[in-house]
Design an enzyme around this catalytic site. Structure first.
Site, PDB file in Angstrom:
ATOM      1  N   ARG A 271      10.092  -9.150  -0.802  1.00  0.00           N
ATOM      2  CA  ARG A 271       8.833  -8.933  -1.243  1.00  0.00           C
ATOM      3  C   ARG A 271       7.802  -9.887  -0.284  1.00  0.00           C
ATOM      4  O   ARG A 271       8.300 -11.148  -0.294  1.00  0.00           O
ATOM      5  CB  ARG A 271       8.797  -9.276  -2.746  1.00  0.00           C
ATOM      6  CG  ARG A 271       7.091  -9.888  -3.190  1.00  0.00           C
ATOM      7  CD  ARG A 271       6.512  -8.464  -3.241  1.00  0.00           C
ATOM      8  NE  ARG A 271       5.093  -8.767  -3.668  1.00  0.00           N
ATOM      9  CZ  ARG A 271       3.965  -8.129  -3.630  1.00  0.00           C
ATOM     10  NH1 ARG A 271       4.163  -6.690  -3.095  1.00  0.00           N
ATOM     11  NH2 ARG A 271       2.869  -8.324  -4.293  1.00  0.00           N
TER      12      ARG A 271
ATOM     13  N   HIS B 166       4.678 -11.766  -0.536  1.00  0.00           N
ATOM     14  CA  HIS B 166       3.632 -12.144  -1.518  1.00  0.00           C
ATOM     15  C   HIS B 166       2.765 -13.104  -1.074  1.00  0.00           C
ATOM     16  O   HIS B 166       3.105 -14.346  -0.563  1.00  0.00           O
ATOM     17  CB  HIS B 166       4.329 -12.504  -2.753  1.00  0.00           C
ATOM     18  CG  HIS B 166       3.478 -12.506  -4.116  1.00  0.00           C
ATOM     19  ND1 HIS B 166       3.299 -11.641  -4.919  1.00  0.00           N
ATOM     20  CD2 HIS B 166       2.677 -13.420  -4.331  1.00  0.00           C
ATOM     21  CE1 HIS B 166       2.407 -11.938  -5.814  1.00  0.00           C
ATOM     22  NE2 HIS B 166       1.953 -13.167  -5.498  1.00  0.00           N
TER      23      HIS B 166
ATOM     24  N   GLU C 184      -0.147 -15.843  -1.716  1.00  0.00           N
ATOM     25  CA  GLU C 184      -0.736 -16.800  -2.681  1.00  0.00           C
ATOM     26  C   GLU C 184      -1.808 -16.160  -3.567  1.00  0.00           C
ATOM     27  O   GLU C 184      -2.945 -15.828  -2.894  1.00  0.00           O
ATOM     28  CB  GLU C 184      -0.882 -18.183  -2.207  1.00  0.00           C
ATOM     29  CG  GLU C 184      -1.705 -19.099  -2.950  1.00  0.00           C
ATOM     30  CD  GLU C 184      -1.846 -20.279  -2.242  1.00  0.00           C
ATOM     31  OE1 GLU C 184      -1.331 -21.543  -2.872  1.00  0.00           O
ATOM     32  OE2 GLU C 184      -2.391 -20.375  -1.419  1.00  0.00           O
TER      33      GLU C 184
ATOM     34  N   CYS D 154      -7.049  -9.253 -11.098  1.00  0.00           N
ATOM     35  CA  CYS D 154      -5.940  -8.695 -10.374  1.00  0.00           C
ATOM     36  C   CYS D 154      -4.567  -8.554 -11.024  1.00  0.00           C
ATOM     37  O   CYS D 154      -4.402  -8.843 -11.933  1.00  0.00           O
ATOM     38  CB  CYS D 154      -5.798  -9.574  -8.968  1.00  0.00           C
ATOM     39  SG  CYS D 154      -5.185 -11.343  -9.339  1.00  0.00           S
TER      40      CYS D 154
ATOM     41  N   GLU E 173      -4.466 -17.151   0.316  1.00  0.00           N
ATOM     42  CA  GLU E 173      -5.246 -17.069  -0.849  1.00  0.00           C
ATOM     43  C   GLU E 173      -6.319 -16.346  -0.314  1.00  0.00           C
ATOM     44  O   GLU E 173      -6.973 -16.366   0.582  1.00  0.00           O
ATOM     45  CB  GLU E 173      -5.596 -18.214  -1.154  1.00  0.00           C
ATOM     46  CG  GLU E 173      -6.569 -18.357  -2.497  1.00  0.00           C
ATOM     47  CD  GLU E 173      -5.863 -18.234  -3.808  1.00  0.00           C
ATOM     48  OE1 GLU E 173      -6.256 -17.051  -4.638  1.00  0.00           O
ATOM     49  OE2 GLU E 173      -4.768 -18.554  -4.076  1.00  0.00           O
ATOM     50  N   GLY E 174      -6.688 -15.297  -1.191  1.00  0.00           N
ATOM     51  CA  GLY E 174      -7.671 -14.486  -1.435  1.00  0.00           C
ATOM     52  C   GLY E 174      -7.857 -13.526  -0.213  1.00  0.00           C
ATOM     53  O   GLY E 174      -9.010 -13.426   0.643  1.00  0.00           O
ATOM     54  N   ARG E 175      -6.755 -12.878   0.131  1.00  0.00           N
ATOM     55  CA  ARG E 175      -6.644 -12.150   1.374  1.00  0.00           C
ATOM     56  C   ARG E 175      -7.108 -13.047   2.698  1.00  0.00           C
ATOM     57  O   ARG E 175      -7.872 -12.653   3.645  1.00  0.00           O
ATOM     58  CB  ARG E 175      -7.473 -10.788   1.468  1.00  0.00           C
ATOM     59  CG  ARG E 175      -7.163  -9.783   0.175  1.00  0.00           C
ATOM     60  CD  ARG E 175      -8.077  -8.472   0.509  1.00  0.00           C
ATOM     61  NE  ARG E 175      -7.441  -7.510  -0.601  1.00  0.00           N
ATOM     62  CZ  ARG E 175      -8.600  -7.222  -1.234  1.00  0.00           C
ATOM     63  NH1 ARG E 175      -9.859  -7.429  -0.984  1.00  0.00           N
ATOM     64  NH2 ARG E 175      -8.251  -6.384  -2.232  1.00  0.00           N
TER      65      ARG E 175
ATOM     66  N   THR F 239     -14.871  -5.591  -4.346  1.00  0.00           N
ATOM     67  CA  THR F 239     -13.981  -6.550  -3.566  1.00  0.00           C
ATOM     68  C   THR F 239     -14.219  -6.432  -1.945  1.00  0.00           C
ATOM     69  O   THR F 239     -14.024  -7.695  -1.436  1.00  0.00           O
ATOM     70  CB  THR F 239     -12.519  -6.428  -3.793  1.00  0.00           C
ATOM     71  OG1 THR F 239     -11.689  -7.340  -3.441  1.00  0.00           O
ATOM     72  CG2 THR F 239     -12.003  -4.994  -3.722  1.00  0.00           C
TER      73      THR F 239
ATOM     74  N   ASP G 266      -9.792  -7.683   4.707  1.00  0.00           N
ATOM     75  CA  ASP G 266      -8.330  -8.331   4.576  1.00  0.00           C
ATOM     76  C   ASP G 266      -7.871  -9.040   5.729  1.00  0.00           C
ATOM     77  O   ASP G 266      -7.722  -8.203   6.688  1.00  0.00           O
ATOM     78  CB  ASP G 266      -7.217  -7.110   4.258  1.00  0.00           C
ATOM     79  CG  ASP G 266      -5.873  -7.810   3.536  1.00  0.00           C
ATOM     80  OD1 ASP G 266      -5.879  -8.862   3.905  1.00  0.00           O
ATOM     81  OD2 ASP G 266      -5.248  -7.123   2.978  1.00  0.00           O
TER      82      ASP G 266
ATOM     83  N   ARG H 219      -5.175 -11.041   6.237  1.00  0.00           N
ATOM     84  CA  ARG H 219      -3.994 -11.519   6.119  1.00  0.00           C
ATOM     85  C   ARG H 219      -2.875 -11.296   7.411  1.00  0.00           C
ATOM     86  O   ARG H 219      -3.512 -10.219   7.953  1.00  0.00           O
ATOM     87  CB  ARG H 219      -3.237 -10.950   4.783  1.00  0.00           C
ATOM     88  CG  ARG H 219      -3.651 -11.813   3.423  1.00  0.00           C
ATOM     89  CD  ARG H 219      -3.091 -11.091   2.203  1.00  0.00           C
ATOM     90  NE  ARG H 219      -3.366  -9.715   2.179  1.00  0.00           N
ATOM     91  CZ  ARG H 219      -2.871  -8.974   1.014  1.00  0.00           C
ATOM     92  NH1 ARG H 219      -1.977  -9.308   0.239  1.00  0.00           N
ATOM     93  NH2 ARG H 219      -3.211  -7.601   1.100  1.00  0.00           N
TER      94      ARG H 219
END
Length: 196
Positions: free
Chosen positions: A49, A51, A53, A65, A91-93, A113, A125, A127
């Site tokens: 996974r 993931h 934060e 979310c 955090e937050g994308r 969003t 996004d 990330r």
């Protein structure tokens, strides 16, 4: 270049995990973390996974979310079946908690969003999942089942030397607060939801 700065076994409500802290510097106080379930065999197909934060969802149980519920579900699954959670400090994308709260304030004014992030001058996004792949490489993980609904995470693996054996859906039921958020994830980002 990322490297393992520290590791330790941590017992959790879901089982025992061996936790690795990854960063470029040992002075980084917010390293990425890799949680490896005790019964994991890296020479076989590994359940994974990625993931990101989410302080609001994971710690404070925000209903905006499904992040906290996804992390809980992934920990249960991986503790039972073996595998790895790559916990990314994005955090937050990847706009950070301050800007995430600013984005939430804009959402309260009617922006969605994606619009809120763009209005603040950030990508929808931001990330980077290549970092997650790099950590799997360092751990010599060669083939995985990926627990995700996110096509960008799938692409990051497909564009690497790691073999993607299968995708395991990780879909959480919506609530009265986050349904429009999940619809946006499906319609804008192409998340692979069947319930939405």
């Amino acid at each position: 270049m990322l490297k393992i700065q520290a590791q330790s076994k941590i017992p959790t409500d879901y089982g025992i995990f061996n936790v690795y802290a990854f960063s470029e510097s040992e002075e980084d106080w917010s390293p990425h973390l890799v949680w490896v379930a005790e019964n994991t065999n890296f020479t076989k197909v590994v359940n994974v996974r990625f993931h990101s934060e989410c302080i609001t969802g994971e710690i404070f149980h925000s209903r905006k979310c499904e992040c906290g519920q996804q992390l809980d579900t992934a920990m249960k699954y991986i503790s039972k079946n073996g595998g790895v959670i790559v916990y990314l400090r994005q955090e937050g994308r990847n706009i950070g908690i301050i800007n995430k709260l600013r984005a939430y304030e804009l959402q309260e004014q009617g922006w969605d969003t994606v619009e809120a992030n763009l209005k603040l001058g950030f990508p929808a996004d931001g990330r980077n999942f290549d970092i997650a792949v790099e950590m799997l490489d360092i751990l010599h993980i060669k083939e995985i089942n990926l627990l995700t609904n996110n096509p960008d995470k799938i692409k990051s693996v497909e564009n690497s030397d790691i073999i993607l054996n299968s995708r395991i859906p990780l879909e959480i039921d919506s609530n009265e607060v986050n349904e429009s958020y999940l619809v946006k994830k499906k319609n804008y980002f192409g998340h692979l939801f069947e319930k939405i």
